[in-house]
Design an enzyme around this catalytic site. Structure first.
Site, short mmCIF file in Angstrom:
data_model
loop_
_atom_site.label_atom_id
_atom_site.label_comp_id
_atom_site.label_asym_id
_atom_site.label_seq_id
_atom_site.Cartn_x
_atom_site.Cartn_y
_atom_site.Cartn_z
N HIS A 23 0.83 -1.21 0.00
CA HIS A 23 0.00 0.00 0.00
C HIS A 23 0.86 1.26 0.00
O HIS A 23 2.03 1.26 0.41
CB HIS A 23 -0.93 0.01 1.21
CG HIS A 23 -0.19 0.06 2.53
ND1 HIS A 23 0.36 1.21 3.05
CD2 HIS A 23 0.09 -0.93 3.41
CE1 HIS A 23 0.95 0.95 4.19
NE2 HIS A 23 0.81 -0.34 4.45
N GLU A 135 -2.14 -7.49 7.31
CA GLU A 135 -0.90 -7.27 8.03
C GLU A 135 -0.92 -8.05 9.35
O GLU A 135 -1.93 -8.68 9.69
CB GLU A 135 -0.74 -5.76 8.28
CG GLU A 135 0.56 -5.33 8.96
CD GLU A 135 1.81 -5.73 8.19
OE1 GLU A 135 2.11 -6.95 8.15
OE2 GLU A 135 2.49 -4.85 7.65
#
Length: 284
Positions: A23, A135
């Site tokens: 990201h 994550e």
């Protein structure tokens, strides 16, 4: 042949091309770099992209369009957090809306404090949210997601059907997922990819997920190749890789292979034909 000495061959239909993207810069990246303890702040819950992050998204979008990658990708997978979905739709999303054409937007205007216009779903691949590529789970509020019922109005054209729970039941406030657990989850994700029919897939995910998942690979490669695989990703970095099914997990038949003609007699190379005729006692 020594695996580090030269090229290797593998059947195309047992491979997938994956385009891995971390990201773009999120607000947690900025604050965490100033003070690591900031990662414990609930002010960074489900961190969204910064203005610089959106510029990184725009730069990567221009790259994937200029190299033609946007026309080859069949599916875009994103971790179901604001920063990954914002990055995914910003990089791989559709063209501007045309009068008379209706399609649900990938992202509504200003979703997640983005200060961005609506991003359309026209002329782009389908998008899917998958929790396996999140994550590290736990402790850091920036890694905790919102409910799916909150995300759906913000990202109407993203498919959330793979997310089993509306609320985030995976994130724990007092237990941080170990690196080994994250790596195991990453391997489970790669195995799941083999259940997909698509052969070219973009995955927008996180630094820790990428690093610990990919660190299991490249040990049979030249050190420079391993470093391409296993080093940390920068914000909005893209790396394209091929994964091969060496364990016969895949069941899709080859679509480009062709068996050749059906011969009326022997259709053998000369050296093989000689062996066959010699076995029968026939001299050439």
């Amino acid at each position: 042949m020594d695996a580090t000495a030269g090229p290797i061959l593998y059947p195309l239909h047992r491979c997938k091309t994956i385009h891995l993207v971390r990201h773009a810069q999120g607000i947690h990246n900025v604050e965490g770099e100033k003070d690591f303890k900031a990662y414990l702040s609930y002010d960074l819950f489900d961190a969204h992209l910064t203005p610089l992050g959106w510029q990184q998204v725009e730069n990567l979008r221009k790259h994937v369009q200029s190299c033609g990658l946007n026309k080859r990708i069949e599916l875009v997978i994103a971790s179901p957090l604001l920063r990954t979905m914002q990055t995914a739709v910003g990089v791989f999303g559709g063209q501007s809306y045309t009068d008379g054409i209706e399609a649900p937007p990938l992202m509504v205007a200003n979703a997640g404090n983005s200060d961005r216009p609506t991003i359309s779903s026209l002329n782009c691949p389908p998008f899917m949210a998958v929790e396996l590529c999140r994550e590290h789970l736990g402790v850091h509020p920036c890694d905790k997601r919102r409910s799916i019922s909150e995300y759906r109005p913000l990202f109407p054209a993203i498919d959330f059907s793979q997310v089993e729970s509306n609320d985030d039941v995976l994130w724990k406030p007092d237990i941080r997922e170990a690196n080994e657990e994250l790596a195991a989850r990453g391997m489970e994700f790669l195995k799941w990819l083999w259940t997909r029919k698509e052969k070219e897939i973009a995955v927008v995910t996180h630094s820790g997920f990428l690093y610990h998942t990919l660190s299991a690979f490249g040990n049979d490669c030249h050190p420079s190749v391993k470093s391409e695989i296993c080093t940390h990703f920068a914000n909005c970095e893209l790396r394209s890789m091929v994964i091969a099914d060496r364990g016969m997990m895949g069941s899709d038949p080859a679509i480009t292979n062709y068996p050749g003609k059906i011969p009326s007699g022997l259709d053998l190379p000369s050296d093989v034909a000689k062996e066959k005729t010699t076995e029968k006692g026939v001299s050439k």
